[in-house]
Motif scaffolding. Sequence first.
Motif, PDB file in Angstrom:
ATOM      1  N   GLY A 107       0.825  -1.206   0.000  1.00 34.06           N
ATOM      2  CA  GLY A 107       0.000   0.000   0.000  1.00 34.06           C
ATOM      3  C   GLY A 107       0.852   1.245   0.000  1.00 34.06           C
ATOM      4  O   GLY A 107       2.085   1.172   0.057  1.00 34.06           O
ATOM      5  N   GLY A 108       0.203   2.388  -0.069  1.00 29.64           N
ATOM      6  CA  GLY A 108       0.911   3.656  -0.076  1.00 29.64           C
ATOM      7  C   GLY A 108      -0.029   4.795  -0.442  1.00 29.64           C
ATOM      8  O   GLY A 108      -1.240   4.600  -0.539  1.00 29.64           O
ATOM      9  N   LYS A 109       0.558   5.978  -0.648  1.00 29.90           N
ATOM     10  CA  LYS A 109      -0.261   7.170  -0.911  1.00 29.90           C
ATOM     11  C   LYS A 109       0.221   7.896  -2.156  1.00 29.90           C
ATOM     12  O   LYS A 109       1.425   8.017  -2.374  1.00 29.90           O
ATOM     13  CB  LYS A 109      -0.177   8.133   0.273  1.00 29.90           C
ATOM     14  CG  LYS A 109      -0.769   7.563   1.559  1.00 29.90           C
ATOM     15  CD  LYS A 109      -0.729   8.588   2.679  1.00 29.90           C
ATOM     16  CE  LYS A 109      -1.096   7.964   4.007  1.00 29.90           C
ATOM     17  NZ  LYS A 109      -2.328   7.192   4.015  1.00 29.90           N
ATOM     18  N   ILE A 110      -0.756   8.387  -2.907  1.00 27.55           N
ATOM     19  CA  ILE A 110      -0.454   9.207  -4.082  1.00 27.55           C
ATOM     20  C   ILE A 110      -1.134  10.555  -3.894  1.00 27.55           C
ATOM     21  O   ILE A 110      -2.314  10.611  -3.515  1.00 27.55           O
ATOM     22  CB  ILE A 110      -1.013   8.561  -5.375  1.00 27.55           C
ATOM     23  CG1 ILE A 110      -0.339   7.211  -5.653  1.00 27.55           C
ATOM     24  CG2 ILE A 110      -0.845   9.507  -6.562  1.00 27.55           C
ATOM     25  CD1 ILE A 110      -0.959   6.442  -6.816  1.00 27.55           C
ATOM     26  N   VAL A 111      -0.407  11.636  -4.141  1.00 26.73           N
ATOM     27  CA  VAL A 111      -1.053  12.947  -4.253  1.00 26.73           C
ATOM     28  C   VAL A 111      -0.703  13.512  -5.635  1.00 26.73           C
ATOM     29  O   VAL A 111       0.468  13.578  -6.017  1.00 26.73           O
ATOM     30  CB  VAL A 111      -0.622  13.923  -3.134  1.00 26.73           C
ATOM     31  CG1 VAL A 111      -1.230  15.299  -3.374  1.00 26.73           C
ATOM     32  CG2 VAL A 111      -1.066  13.405  -1.768  1.00 26.73           C
ATOM     33  N   ILE A 112      -1.739  13.862  -6.355  1.00 23.23           N
ATOM     34  CA  ILE A 112      -1.582  14.411  -7.701  1.00 23.23           C
ATOM     35  C   ILE A 112      -1.661  15.926  -7.615  1.00 23.23           C
ATOM     36  O   ILE A 112      -2.552  16.455  -6.936  1.00 23.23           O
ATOM     37  CB  ILE A 112      -2.733  13.885  -8.601  1.00 23.23           C
ATOM     38  CG1 ILE A 112      -2.597  12.370  -8.804  1.00 23.23           C
ATOM     39  CG2 ILE A 112      -2.779  14.617  -9.924  1.00 23.23           C
ATOM     40  CD1 ILE A 112      -3.823  11.731  -9.438  1.00 23.23           C
ATOM     41  N   THR A 113      -0.740  16.625  -8.298  1.00 24.95           N
ATOM     42  CA  THR A 113      -0.891  18.081  -8.352  1.00 24.95           C
ATOM     43  C   THR A 113      -1.765  18.418  -9.554  1.00 24.95           C
ATOM     44  O   THR A 113      -1.313  18.381 -10.701  1.00 24.95           O
ATOM     45  CB  THR A 113       0.468  18.800  -8.469  1.00 24.95           C
ATOM     46  OG1 THR A 113       1.349  18.251  -7.481  1.00 24.95           O
ATOM     47  CG2 THR A 113       0.307  20.294  -8.219  1.00 24.95           C
ATOM     48  N   ALA A 114      -3.042  18.682  -9.287  1.00 23.13           N
ATOM     49  CA  ALA A 114      -3.932  19.191 -10.344  1.00 23.13           C
ATOM     50  C   ALA A 114      -3.773  20.707 -10.327  1.00 23.13           C
ATOM     51  O   ALA A 114      -2.643  21.210 -10.329  1.00 23.13           O
ATOM     52  CB  ALA A 114      -5.351  18.728 -10.094  1.00 23.13           C
ATOM     53  N   SER A 115      -4.846  21.450 -10.244  1.00 23.67           N
ATOM     54  CA  SER A 115      -4.750  22.922 -10.260  1.00 23.67           C
ATOM     55  C   SER A 115      -6.138  23.499 -10.051  1.00 23.67           C
ATOM     56  O   SER A 115      -7.153  22.824 -10.302  1.00 23.67           O
ATOM     57  CB  SER A 115      -4.216  23.366 -11.622  1.00 23.67           C
ATOM     58  OG  SER A 115      -4.387  24.754 -11.806  1.00 23.67           O
ATOM     59  N   ALA A 116      -6.179  24.768  -9.663  1.00 21.94           N
ATOM     60  CA  ALA A 116      -7.469  25.475  -9.654  1.00 21.94           C
ATOM     61  C   ALA A 116      -8.053  25.466 -11.063  1.00 21.94           C
ATOM     62  O   ALA A 116      -9.273  25.506 -11.242  1.00 21.94           O
ATOM     63  CB  ALA A 116      -7.278  26.905  -9.159  1.00 21.94           C
ATOM     64  N   ALA A 117      -7.157  25.356 -12.081  1.00 19.42           N
ATOM     65  CA  ALA A 117      -7.634  25.278 -13.475  1.00 19.42           C
ATOM     66  C   ALA A 117      -8.307  23.935 -13.761  1.00 19.42           C
ATOM     67  O   ALA A 117      -8.849  23.735 -14.846  1.00 19.42           O
ATOM     68  CB  ALA A 117      -6.468  25.483 -14.436  1.00 19.42           C
TER      69      ALA A 117
END
Length: 296
Positions: free
Chosen positions: A144-154
Motif C-alpha cells: 500500500g501507499g499514498k499518491i497525491v496528484i498536483t492538479a490545479s485550480a484550473a
Amino acid sequence: MNIPSLMSMSPSVALITGASSGIGLALTQHLLHKNWHVVLADINPPPPSSSLPTDRTLFIPCDVSSWNAQASLFSTAFAWHQRLDFAALNAGIDDRDDIFHSLSRSIESPPSKPNMKTFEVNLLAVYYGIKLFAHYASLNPVPGGKIVITASAAGLYALPAIPQYSATKHGLVGLTRALAPQAAAHNISINAICPAMVQTGLAPPGLMEGFPAEHTTPMETVLRAFDELMDEGRAWNGQVVEAAQGELWYRSQCEPLGSARESMEFMVREKAELWGEVYRERNVGFAREFGGKEER
Ligand SMILES: NC(=O)c1ccc[n+]([C@@H]2O[C@H](COP(=O)([O-])OP(=O)(O)OC[C@H]3O[C@@H](n4cnc5c(N)ncnc54)[C@H](O)[C@@H]3O)[C@@H](O)[C@H]2O)c1
C-alpha cells in the motif's frame, strides 16, 4: 524489548516528479525535514543552491511523458530501499498549442498536427505514474501507499488562456475521483491538490508580475494540503483539495439536479456492482492484450 519491524527499520521513501523546481522542490525539502528519503524525478537537475543531503535523496533524470523512462524511474526508485511509500505526481507544464489565434484563413494552409505535450506530461504521465506506483506499492513490506496528484485550480475553473492545461487538470480531478475507490481496496489512497497561483517557474514572464501578492497562494498553504492528504489519521481518499491563499477547501463533485439526480443515483449507486462486473474483466483483458504495444 520490542523487535523493530521491517517497516520501521527502513526509511519511508517518497518519489516526487517535477521535483527540481517550485512545488516539487518545496515538497522535497519539506519531506526531508520530516526524515523521509526522497527520489527526485525531473528533466532538469535540482539547483545546487537546494543543497540536498546526498544520503537521503536520489535524483533520477526522467521525462515522465515517456512510459519507458517512468518505468525505469520507478524500478530504480523501488530498488533504493525496497519500498515506495508515497508518490507526488507533480510534474506539469502549461499550453503548447493554439487553435483560434493561429487560424491561417487559407484553404492552402490547413492546420498542422497540434503539439499535445501538455496532455502527455500533465495527464498521460500521471496515469503512467499511478499504474507504476500501484505495482511497486503492492511489493512494499506492508503493501500500500499514498499518491497525491498536483492538479490545479484550473481543474475546477476553466482558464480560457490555457485550454490544454485546463483540460488536463480537469482530467486529473476526474481521474482522482474515479480511481480512488478501486485504489482503496489495495491500501492505496489517491488525492489531488488544486492550488491557485503559486510563485514558481511555471508561468511565462509577465504573468506573475501582474499578480498582487495577496492574490497568490503561499507555498506553506500548498504544503499544508500535502500534509493533510498524507496524514495517516485522516486517511483521506478521492479528495480534491483547493488551496487558495491561506485556505484549503475540500471540494465535492457537482450535485445532480432535478431528474438528473434520480438517474445518477440509479446509475452510480444502485448499479455500482453491475458497472464493476461489466467492465472489470473486459478492461483487464484489454490491458493484457495491449501489453505495452506502441510504447513511447
Ligand atoms: N505555480 C502555480 O501557480 C501552480 C498552480 C496550480 C498547479 N500547479 C501545478 O504544480 C505542478 C508543479 O509546477 P510548479 O508550479 O512547481 O512549476 P515549475 O515549473 O516550477 O516546476 C515544474 C517542474 O516539472 C518539471 N518537468 C516539466 N516537464 C517534465 C517532464 N516531462 N518530466 C519530468 N519533469 C518535468 C520541470 O523541469 C520543473 O522542474 C504542475 O503540475 C503545475 O501544473 C502550479
